[in-house]
Design a protein around this motif. Structure first.
Motif, mmCIF file in Angstrom:
data_model
loop_
_atom_site.group_PDB
_atom_site.id
_atom_site.type_symbol
_atom_site.label_atom_id
_atom_site.label_comp_id
_atom_site.label_asym_id
_atom_site.label_seq_id
_atom_site.Cartn_x
_atom_site.Cartn_y
_atom_site.Cartn_z
ATOM 1 N N GLU A 91 60.978 -31.506 17.806
ATOM 2 C CA GLU A 91 61.072 -30.790 16.495
ATOM 3 C C GLU A 91 62.489 -31.435 15.879
ATOM 4 N N LEU A 92 62.534 -31.364 14.541
ATOM 5 C CA LEU A 92 63.886 -31.855 13.944
ATOM 6 C C LEU A 92 65.013 -30.609 14.274
ATOM 7 N N ALA A 93 65.894 -31.098 14.631
ATOM 8 C CA ALA A 93 67.152 -30.123 15.362
ATOM 9 C C ALA A 93 68.427 -31.150 14.968
ATOM 10 N N ASP A 94 69.333 -30.148 15.315
ATOM 11 C CA ASP A 94 70.885 -31.233 15.188
ATOM 12 C C ASP A 94 71.032 -31.326 16.691
ATOM 13 N N GLY A 95 72.065 -32.141 16.896
ATOM 14 C CA GLY A 95 72.445 -32.536 18.206
ATOM 15 C C GLY A 95 74.122 -32.448 18.399
ATOM 16 N N LEU A 96 74.142 -32.111 19.749
ATOM 17 C CA LEU A 96 75.614 -31.907 20.227
ATOM 18 C C LEU A 96 75.649 -32.476 21.724
ATOM 19 N N VAL A 97 76.835 -33.290 21.964
ATOM 20 C CA VAL A 97 77.252 -33.584 23.304
ATOM 21 C C VAL A 97 78.445 -32.912 23.793
ATOM 22 N N GLU A 98 78.463 -32.191 25.003
ATOM 23 C CA GLU A 98 79.679 -31.521 25.482
ATOM 24 C C GLU A 98 79.965 -32.611 26.584
ATOM 25 N N PHE A 133 78.398 -34.600 31.384
ATOM 26 C CA PHE A 133 78.064 -34.315 29.838
ATOM 27 C C PHE A 133 76.760 -33.523 29.999
ATOM 28 N N ARG A 134 76.516 -32.608 28.678
ATOM 29 C CA ARG A 134 75.132 -31.974 28.562
ATOM 30 C C ARG A 134 74.988 -32.069 27.251
ATOM 31 N N VAL A 135 73.801 -32.182 26.668
ATOM 32 C CA VAL A 135 73.192 -32.026 25.413
ATOM 33 C C VAL A 135 72.392 -30.809 24.879
ATOM 34 N N SER A 136 72.509 -30.678 23.621
ATOM 35 C CA SER A 136 72.070 -29.530 23.256
ATOM 36 C C SER A 136 71.526 -29.886 21.781
ATOM 37 N N PRO A 189 66.251 -25.437 12.814
ATOM 38 C CA PRO A 189 66.853 -24.608 11.690
ATOM 39 C C PRO A 189 66.657 -23.350 11.982
ATOM 40 N N GLU A 190 65.914 -22.647 12.999
ATOM 41 C CA GLU A 190 65.766 -21.215 13.018
ATOM 42 C C GLU A 190 67.108 -20.828 14.016
ATOM 43 N N ASN A 191 67.979 -21.999 14.571
ATOM 44 C CA ASN A 191 68.650 -21.607 15.651
ATOM 45 C C ASN A 191 68.380 -21.453 16.912
ATOM 46 N N ASN A 192 67.227 -21.828 17.038
ATOM 47 C CA ASN A 192 66.633 -21.736 18.612
ATOM 48 C C ASN A 192 67.218 -23.055 19.249
ATOM 49 N N LYS A 193 68.033 -22.646 20.406
ATOM 50 C CA LYS A 193 68.800 -23.850 21.175
ATOM 51 C C LYS A 193 68.319 -23.998 22.429
ATOM 52 N N SER A 194 68.569 -25.331 22.700
ATOM 53 C CA SER A 194 68.309 -25.697 24.103
ATOM 54 C C SER A 194 69.342 -26.466 24.670
ATOM 55 N N ILE A 195 69.538 -26.517 25.918
ATOM 56 C CA ILE A 195 70.664 -27.123 26.581
ATOM 57 C C ILE A 195 70.365 -27.879 27.668
ATOM 58 N N SER A 196 70.679 -29.117 28.147
ATOM 59 C CA SER A 196 70.289 -29.868 29.188
ATOM 60 C C SER A 196 71.166 -29.441 30.283
ATOM 61 N N SER A 197 70.733 -29.811 31.386
ATOM 62 C CA SER A 197 71.456 -29.850 32.769
ATOM 63 C C SER A 197 72.610 -30.844 32.542
ATOM 64 N N VAL A 198 73.874 -30.693 33.402
ATOM 65 C CA VAL A 198 74.987 -31.432 33.411
ATOM 66 C C VAL A 198 74.670 -32.797 34.094
ATOM 67 N N LEU A 199 74.925 -33.803 33.309
ATOM 68 C CA LEU A 199 74.535 -35.261 33.862
ATOM 69 C C LEU A 199 75.755 -35.924 33.883
ATOM 70 N N SER A 200 75.712 -37.283 34.187
ATOM 71 C CA SER A 200 77.094 -38.156 34.136
ATOM 72 C C SER A 200 76.934 -39.446 34.041
ATOM 73 N N PHE A 201 77.980 -40.048 33.620
ATOM 74 C CA PHE A 201 77.900 -41.575 33.715
ATOM 75 C C PHE A 201 79.281 -41.929 34.031
#
Length: 971
Positions: A80-87, A123-126, A130-142
């Protein structure tokens, strides 16, 4: 006509029901799909529930691409349409760095820059919907590579041209990595002219193709893509177009295709019916002429000297211009002992319309930009109908002289080009309204123009008054300042030391009527003669390899910080103390206390702050300080030697990445050079202005976020809203929207410590009815702008992006609905100064805010179709009513943000429909007429059985009761 209402949750999910209403971010979003049929019947009513989406986005296809020594791209998809963040970070437990995108998309492409070579990153992505329901991935690497990326993208498919119509086409191609999409293109009449480096046309065929550098027009599809699709529009029917495609990856490596061509659809326009298309006809409205070889306005058939070489045509077959040895032309060898050449079937297309001068326009500057009502060419008595002329620049204009070229629109019988000058007379102001000095001082008082003068010299007469006595307390008397060039002049005076305590005395200097300028904001200056010590003011700059900059390279030379002191007590001595961002003292060379020298290899983070504190030896001792934030570039930036990003006539490579004015924006993209101006947006559409003599620069949040303007997002505040660009605390502002975004700036060089400064912010949409100004203060969070005698809000009508000068009488107290200009007065060290210090610097991250609509448990909404009378349309018809509907609501709180239309049948919407507009039918008469409000618009991107989404210019809040709407087409 059928009207159907469907639901969507903005997330590309399967449609759940025929009729529904959804809620997004505490606001109702009404999505209409209107189908054009043959019957007019549908009546639907429903009640929305308070059910909220609680399902978080599903993260899939997470990958890392384009990995180099210092950058990488993280890609993933959501259902679904959502924002994106990489930590990310260098350990799996400390992901201290962030990069993201607040836009809601289904595919997410996030660029990570300033990475270290040969380093493993975690890194992990999240993503949040629009309803502020958030998903966060596991920690990955490169792991980054050892060397920088120098490999250009590879074209996996050659460019193809599809959907060719009379005035549009689509060009598509694929690359092996993500990159930007750009097309350079033009048609023969614009590119090929009989000059060195140009070309010559024979009919509609060319002896050689243009080079890529000759293709002047361009179109860019923003964002990073692997599958590139660019739509070309406003083509000329039947014209031959040449084009090259260009893709540039995040490291700046480019792939450029060979020159290709296609022919626009339709029959080439031949207005005079002479068999030569207009695009290759020097006289498209004269059937007796097609060529004008020498560009003198006379066709070859009546011109006795076609090439204008002083030799009559009868005395020579044809004399050709020298095009060099590599011109691609076939030319017959001249006969022996003859100084002439001949060519078979050669014709010239060098149409040069006659240039006619119009009456020039002169106006006085009203601010940074001045709107001018342009008057173009009047009708020629020989014309049967009105001819529309288009100016080369509509303004608004900065001070100075501007050349405007008026050209007729296509398909007219006028070939003349008209020229006129628009002269904007600049304002002259003192650099401050107040200044101070001490007995014995020699002072310089600066006068500043707000732009170039139309005519030099600028002569500024001034008169002197006040409680101080001329020739006893000072040596200044009435006089004049002459500015021969540039934008600055000065008055010098000496304050006499009479060894007698007289208390503060003043000198009042007034600018009288200037020549070649007009009076600006500070036309009077009050200078106070002090008999006590005043604290020094500090200016801090940095340079590397001889270039003033705010961005440094680890591989470059020593970074040299230079402190400069402005002290009205010129007899004072000064002590210098240097500190890092943690407040730890830094050593300096004993013989150079004004300089701090730093080895860039010792910088541990990409952002570093350095502070200097200067203490004088007056009674009592005065102190001033300055802090400079430096960005460390982990990768060398390669700038183009052909691109001019800021449109100032200087290529990016020539301007470089330095920051000569220290406003936080690199030279090559900095559109403003005046200290009191600053870009509020990277596209240059909005320019902040403060009082003459003050210094504007982007704030620490904007600088740390690399926005290259004062514009910042809420994510930027969260990531860099703290001191020196650190993480912000209490950074969310959940109850408010910011329709114009957020602005982060600093005002420096205040004349009086603890004084006030004004700043004007231009808006692109009018101030909403319930607007307030809110500010972010690190650690404390968001709060309303505090108003008192030294902190005030005002607004002026202005125009989108164009505002009166700072302090103009047109600014009215408060935020007035519909105004386009906001003026803030802020006290140094007051409640609205983010740093809370009376130090001559004002900081202000904030913006225009509106309260979010409260969520209603239920709202009853009824939608019905309204009839539209049958009518025929012709090409050129505008605002033709095609659809009408009425919405009835039981309560407030529902907003319309977008309208989706479905067009079915054989209407050729993309080809025939030039514009689609949604109107509020205020008078409910079924016509889009005077008094009705256009809410938004768009264009079809394909023909027949297609959807178009019209985004409203701003959300429309439905009132209680009936509201009528109209959809119109322009043909």
């Amino acid at each position: 006509m059928n009207i159907l209402l469907y639901t969507t949750d903005l997330c590309s999910k399967k449609i759940a029901s025929r009729i529904a209403l959804t809620q997004w971010a505490n606001r109702y979003l009404l999505v209409l799909i209107l189908g054009v049929g043959t019957q007019a019947s549908v009546h639907a009513s429903f009640t929305s529930s308070a059910t909220t989406d609680t399902v978080a986005p599903l993260l899939t296809q997470i990958s890392v691409e384009s990995i180099s020594a210092n950058s990488a791209i993280v890609v993933w998809e959501t259902d679904e349409l959502a924002d994106g963040l990489v930590e990310y970070g260098t350990t799996d437990t400390q992901l201290d760095f962030r990069s993201g995108d607040i836009e809601h998309n289904a595919k997410h492409i996030i660029i990570l820059t300033q990475l270290s070579a040969n380093t493993e990153y975690y890194f992990r992505v999240s993503s949040s919907d629009p309803e502020n329901n958030k998903s966060i991935s596991s920690v990955l690497s490169f792991t980054t590579t050892d060397t920088a990326d120098t490999q250009s993208p590879i074209l996996e498919t050659n460019p193809t041209v599809t959907n060719i119509t009379e005035d549009s086409a689509t060009i598509s191609w694929q690359t092996d990595e993500h990159g930007s999409s750009k097309i350079l293109f033009d048609y023969t009449a614009d590119v090929l002219t009989p000059t060195i480096g140009g070309g010559l046309a024979i009919g509609s065929q060319l002896f050689r193709e243009p080079t890529a550098s000759e293709l002047q027009a361009s179109t860019v599809f923003e964002g990073l893509h692997e599958n590139h699709t660019v739509d070309l529009s406003h083509l000329v029917a039947g014209a031959l177009y040449y084009y090259v495609i260009e893709t540039e990856d995040i490291a700046g490596n480019k792939v450029v295709s060979e020159v290709r061509s296609f022919t626009a659809g339709g029959t080439p326009i031949d207005s005079d019916g002479d068999g030569t298309p207009d695009s290759a006809d020097a006289f498209p409205f004269d059937a007796s002429e097609t060529l004008d070889s020498d560009g003198d306005g006379l066709g070859n058939n009546i011109d006795i000297d076609d090439n204008n070489n002083g030799i009559a045509d009868s005395a020579e077959e044809l004399t050709l211009p020298d095009l060099g040895s590599d011109d691609g032309f076939y030319i017959n060898e001249p006969e022996a002992n003859e100084n002439k050449a001949s060519a078979i079937g050669l014709s010239f297309d060098v149409s040069q319309p006659q240039i006619i001068s119009l009456q020039d326009i002169t106006v006085n500057s009203t601010g940074t930009l001045t709107s001018v009502e342009l008057t173009g060419p009047q009708n020629n008595a020989l014309q049967d109908s009105e001819t529309l002329f288009i100016p080369s620049d509509l303004g608004p204009f900065r001070p100075g002289r501007h050349r405007i070229t008026w050209q007729p629109m296509a398909e007219t019988d006028i070939s003349n080009t008209y020229e006129q000058f628009v002269d904007v007379i600049p304002m002259i102001s003192f650099s401050a309204a107040t200044q101070s000095g001490s007995e014995g001082d020699t002072l310089e008082i600066k006068l500043l123009l707000n732009g170039d003068a139309v005519t030099y010299p600028v002569i500024i007469p001034y008169s002197v008054a006040g409680t101080a006595t001329s020739q006893e307390d000072h040596d200044l008397s009435d006089g004049e300042v002459v500015i021969q060039s540039g934008e600055e002049g000065s008055i010098n005076l000496t304050l006499f030391n009479d060894s007698a305590f007289e208390g503060p005395e003043t000198i009042e200097i007034t600018i009288n009527t200037p020549q070649n300028a007009v009076q600006g904001e500070h036309s009077k200056l009050a200078l106070t003669i002090n008999e006590h010590n005043t604290p020094p003011k500090v200016l801090l700059s940095a340079s590397q390899d001889g270039v003033t900059t705010t961005a440094v390279s680890r591989t470059g030379g020593t970074i040299i910080f230079q402190a400069s002191v402005i002290d009205s007590n010129i007899q004072d001595n000064h002590a210098y103390a240097w500190f890092d961002k943690n407040g730890s003292p830094l050593p300096v060379e004993e013989n150079s206390p004004r300089q701090l020298r730093i080895d860039p290899k010792t910088l541990l983070t990409d952002l570093s702050a350095f502070k200097v504190v200067i203490t004088d030896n007056g009674e009592p001792a005065g102190q001033g300080e300055a802090t400079l934030l430096i960005r460390l570039l982990t990768d060398e930036i390669s700038l183009s030697d052909t691109r001019d990003s800021d449109n100032d006539g200087i290529t990016d490579s020539d301007e470089g990445i330095g920051d000569e004015d220290l406003d936080g924006i690199p030279n090559y993209i900095d559109r403003t050079s005046q200290d009191n101006l600053l870009e509020a947006s990277s596209d240059g559409e909005r320019i902040l202005q403060t009082e003459p003599g003050l210094k504007l620069r982007i704030g620490q949040t904007a600088f740390s976020s690399s926005t290259n303007s004062a514009f910042v997002s809420m994510n930027d505040i969260e990531n860099h809203g703290g001191e020196n660009g650190s993480l912000g605390h209490n950074a969310t502002d959940e109850q408010y929207n910011y329709p114009e975004g957020l602005i982060d700036f600093e005002i420096d060089q205040l004349a009086d410590i603890g004084g006030t400064a004004k700043i004007v912010m231009p808006l692109l949409s009018g101030i909403p009815s319930d607007a307030i100004y809110r500010k972010y203060i690190s650690d404390l969070g968001w709060q309303a702008f505090a108003e008192d005698t030294k902190n005030q809000i005002a607004s002026a009508a202005g125009e989108p992006g164009v505002c009166p000068q700072v302090g103009d009488a047109s600014y009215q107290p408060g935020l007035n609905e519909g105004h386009y200009c906001v003026q803030l007065t802020i006290e140094d060290g007051g409640a609205n100064d983010t740093d809370g210090l009376a130090n001559g610097i004002i900081k202000d991250p904030g913006g225009i805010a509106t309260k979010k609509a409260e969520f209603k448990d239920s709202i009853s909404i009824e939608i019905k179709a309204l009839s539209v009378s049958e009518h025929s349309v012709d090409a050129g018809d505008k605002n033709t009513e095609m659809l009408r509907f009425q919405i009835t609501t039981s309560d407030t709180g529902a907003e319309i943000e977008q309208l989706t239309l479905r067009a079915s049948g054989n209407g050729e919407e993309q080809t025939k429909v030039k514009n689609v507009t949604l109107w509020l039918d205020s008078n409910q008469n079924g016509k889009a007429d005077t008094g009705d409000l256009p809410l938004g618009g768009g264009l079809y991107n394909a023909n027949n059985d297609r959807l178009i989404t019209l985004w409203l210019d701003q959300p429309f809040l439905l009132p209680i009761g009936n509201t009528d709407f109209i959809v119109t087409y322009d043909f």
